[in-house]
Design a protein around this motif. Structure first.
Motif, PDB file in Angstrom:
ATOM      1  N   ILE A  68     -39.006   8.521  30.371  1.00 14.17           N
ATOM      2  CA  ILE A  68     -37.755   9.251  30.588  1.00 14.17           C
ATOM      3  C   ILE A  68     -37.985  10.600  31.237  1.00 14.17           C
ATOM      4  O   ILE A  68     -37.083  11.195  31.810  1.00 14.17           O
ATOM      5  CB  ILE A  68     -36.986   9.413  29.250  1.00 14.17           C
ATOM      6  N   GLY A  69     -39.215  11.080  31.193  1.00 22.23           N
ATOM      7  CA  GLY A  69     -39.495  12.391  31.785  1.00 22.23           C
ATOM      8  C   GLY A  69     -39.730  12.346  33.271  1.00 22.23           C
ATOM      9  O   GLY A  69     -39.930  13.387  33.898  1.00 22.23           O
ATOM     10  N   PHE A  70     -39.738  11.144  33.871  1.00 19.29           N
ATOM     11  CA  PHE A  70     -40.004  11.005  35.303  1.00 19.29           C
ATOM     12  C   PHE A  70     -38.854  10.278  35.978  1.00 19.29           C
ATOM     13  O   PHE A  70     -38.039   9.622  35.334  1.00 19.29           O
ATOM     14  CB  PHE A  70     -41.312  10.239  35.527  1.00 19.29           C
ATOM     15  N   SER A  71     -38.833  10.381  37.298  1.00 16.68           N
ATOM     16  CA  SER A  71     -37.753   9.762  38.062  1.00 16.68           C
ATOM     17  C   SER A  71     -37.984   8.267  38.192  1.00 16.68           C
ATOM     18  O   SER A  71     -39.078   7.749  37.936  1.00 16.68           O
ATOM     19  CB  SER A  71     -37.680  10.388  39.462  1.00 16.68           C
ATOM     20  N   LEU A  72     -36.943   7.542  38.608  1.00 12.31           N
ATOM     21  CA  LEU A  72     -37.038   6.107  38.812  1.00 12.31           C
ATOM     22  C   LEU A  72     -38.080   5.786  39.877  1.00 12.31           C
ATOM     23  O   LEU A  72     -38.856   4.825  39.733  1.00 12.31           O
ATOM     24  CB  LEU A  72     -35.670   5.552  39.222  1.00 12.31           C
ATOM     25  N   GLU A  73     -38.125   6.585  40.943  1.00 12.82           N
ATOM     26  CA  GLU A  73     -39.096   6.342  42.013  1.00 12.82           C
ATOM     27  C   GLU A  73     -40.531   6.483  41.491  1.00 12.82           C
ATOM     28  O   GLU A  73     -41.418   5.705  41.870  1.00 12.82           O
ATOM     29  CB  GLU A  73     -38.872   7.324  43.171  1.00 12.82           C
ATOM     30  N   GLU A  74     -40.766   7.440  40.603  1.00 14.19           N
ATOM     31  CA  GLU A  74     -42.113   7.622  40.051  1.00 14.19           C
ATOM     32  C   GLU A  74     -42.486   6.478  39.109  1.00 14.19           C
ATOM     33  O   GLU A  74     -43.629   6.002  39.107  1.00 14.19           O
ATOM     34  CB  GLU A  74     -42.194   8.964  39.330  1.00 14.19           C
ATOM     35  N   ASN A  75     -41.521   6.034  38.293  1.00 12.89           N
ATOM     36  CA  ASN A  75     -41.800   4.932  37.378  1.00 12.89           C
ATOM     37  C   ASN A  75     -42.036   3.619  38.120  1.00 12.89           C
ATOM     38  O   ASN A  75     -42.770   2.760  37.639  1.00 12.89           O
ATOM     39  CB  ASN A  75     -40.660   4.771  36.375  1.00 12.89           C
ATOM     40  N   GLU A  76     -41.423   3.462  39.284  1.00 16.39           N
ATOM     41  CA  GLU A  76     -41.643   2.246  40.070  1.00 16.39           C
ATOM     42  C   GLU A  76     -43.082   2.145  40.553  1.00 16.39           C
ATOM     43  O   GLU A  76     -43.564   1.055  40.860  1.00 16.39           O
ATOM     44  CB  GLU A  76     -40.685   2.218  41.269  1.00 16.39           C
ATOM     45  N   GLN A  77     -43.777   3.286  40.630  1.00 16.75           N
ATOM     46  CA  GLN A  77     -45.157   3.297  41.108  1.00 16.75           C
ATOM     47  C   GLN A  77     -46.174   2.997  40.008  1.00 16.75           C
ATOM     48  O   GLN A  77     -47.380   2.947  40.272  1.00 16.75           O
ATOM     49  CB  GLN A  77     -45.476   4.679  41.719  1.00 16.75           C
ATOM     50  N   LEU A  78     -45.705   2.788  38.795  1.00 12.49           N
ATOM     51  CA  LEU A  78     -46.629   2.452  37.709  1.00 12.49           C
ATOM     52  C   LEU A  78     -47.300   1.112  37.984  1.00 12.49           C
ATOM     53  O   LEU A  78     -46.763   0.285  38.714  1.00 12.49           O
ATOM     54  CB  LEU A  78     -45.871   2.404  36.379  1.00 12.49           C
ATOM     55  N   PRO A  79     -48.495   0.863  37.419  1.00 13.06           N
ATOM     56  CA  PRO A  79     -49.196  -0.411  37.654  1.00 13.06           C
ATOM     57  C   PRO A  79     -48.332  -1.622  37.343  1.00 13.06           C
ATOM     58  O   PRO A  79     -47.449  -1.582  36.481  1.00 13.06           O
ATOM     59  CB  PRO A  79     -50.401  -0.312  36.705  1.00 13.06           C
TER      60      PRO A  79
END
Length: 270
Positions: A68-79
């Motif tokens: 929740i502390g990061f944006s959707l675009e950043e979470n999409e980059q997770l492994p």
């Protein structure tokens, strides 16, 4: 083609037989009757008791506060291994959502763009997965392969020294701690060696007072006769080096028994 298969008598009959056949694998939450049937190799009685698919998060899956502390675009980059489906049955309509593609006030349905892109990298095939139970079984088999005898017939034993490890012995084996025995043998060997050296030095005392004083130092333990066990047995033992000053008079003695520096000290230090 699809319409033909739907109407073909062979496939209609095959589909009906398949649906009528109950699973022989029971879910962990199945009732006692169905679990008993599965254990006996028989089909379960209730459809709800059949083994279902299992979706597990990766061991290092990020928890909600991290996401929740990061944006959707950043979470999409997770492994890719984090982009697994989760079922949301709280809203209307009920949906399958991505476990990590979210930000405050926004969620993404599954399969998300990352799951679609990486496909099979999201899940681990069953034949490649290593469960904890399989790993433990392999380790146990490796231990049993060692020449340790019958482990089940042995009992645990220990002594009062916390530095000595616990060992296994037969129930009728009354021998003491092997590590204590090693210490005893070493102590006896050192004592015998010191007595022999002291006796030899006393016999040589008539050659000068220095030898007599050296014998007294050996007796009091001011001079060590042996190196620590940590030193390699194969390493050459130096015969000429400056010993620690004797606490009684502060004099330095060479390992050969003469005052330091002895006549061979120059060859050693050169």
């Amino acid at each position: 083609m699809t319409e033909y298969l739907d109407m073909d008598p062979f496939w209609v009959e095959s589909r009906a037989k398949f649906l009528a056949t109950k699973s022989t694998a029971a879910d962990p939450s199945a009732c006692g009757t169905c679990r008993g049937n599965a254990a006996a190799g028989e089909p379960v009685e209730h459809d709800g008791c059949a083994q279902r698919a299992t979706l597990l998060h990766a061991p290092d899956h990020p928890y909600y506060e991290i996401l929740i502390g990061f944006s959707l675009e950043e979470n999409e980059q997770l492994p890719a291994r984090f982009h697994v489906p989760v079922f949301d049955d709280c809203g209307t309509p009920k949906l399958w959502l991505c476990a990590v593609c979210q930000e405050e006030g926004q969620v993404v349905g599954w399969p998300c763009a990352t799951a679609t892109k990486y496909g099979t990298q999201v899940f681990t095939p069953l034949h490649e997965a290593e469960t904890a139970q399989q790993k433990q079984a392999a380790e146990l088999a490796a231990y049993r392969a060692l020449d340790l005898g019958d482990l089940e017939g042995r009992v645990s034993a220990s002594c009062g020294d916390p530095e000595h490890p616990t060992w296994l012995r037969a129930p009728n084996d009354n021998r003491g701690c092997p590590w204590c025995r090693i210490d005893e043998v070493r102590t006896e060997a050192l004592a015998e060696a010191k007595d022999e050296v002291v006796e030899w030095l006393v016999k040589k005392a008539h050659e000068g007072a220095e030898v007599s004083r050296l014998a007294d130092k050996v007796e009091r333990g001011a001079i060590r006769l042996f190196f620590d066990a940590e030193l390699s047995a194969a390493a050459p033992v130096p015969q000429h080096y400056d010993k620690v000053p004797d606490p009684a008079d502060g004099c330095h003695w060479c390992a050969c028994g003469n005052r330091w520096p002895c006549k061979d000290a120059q060859a050693v230090t050169a």
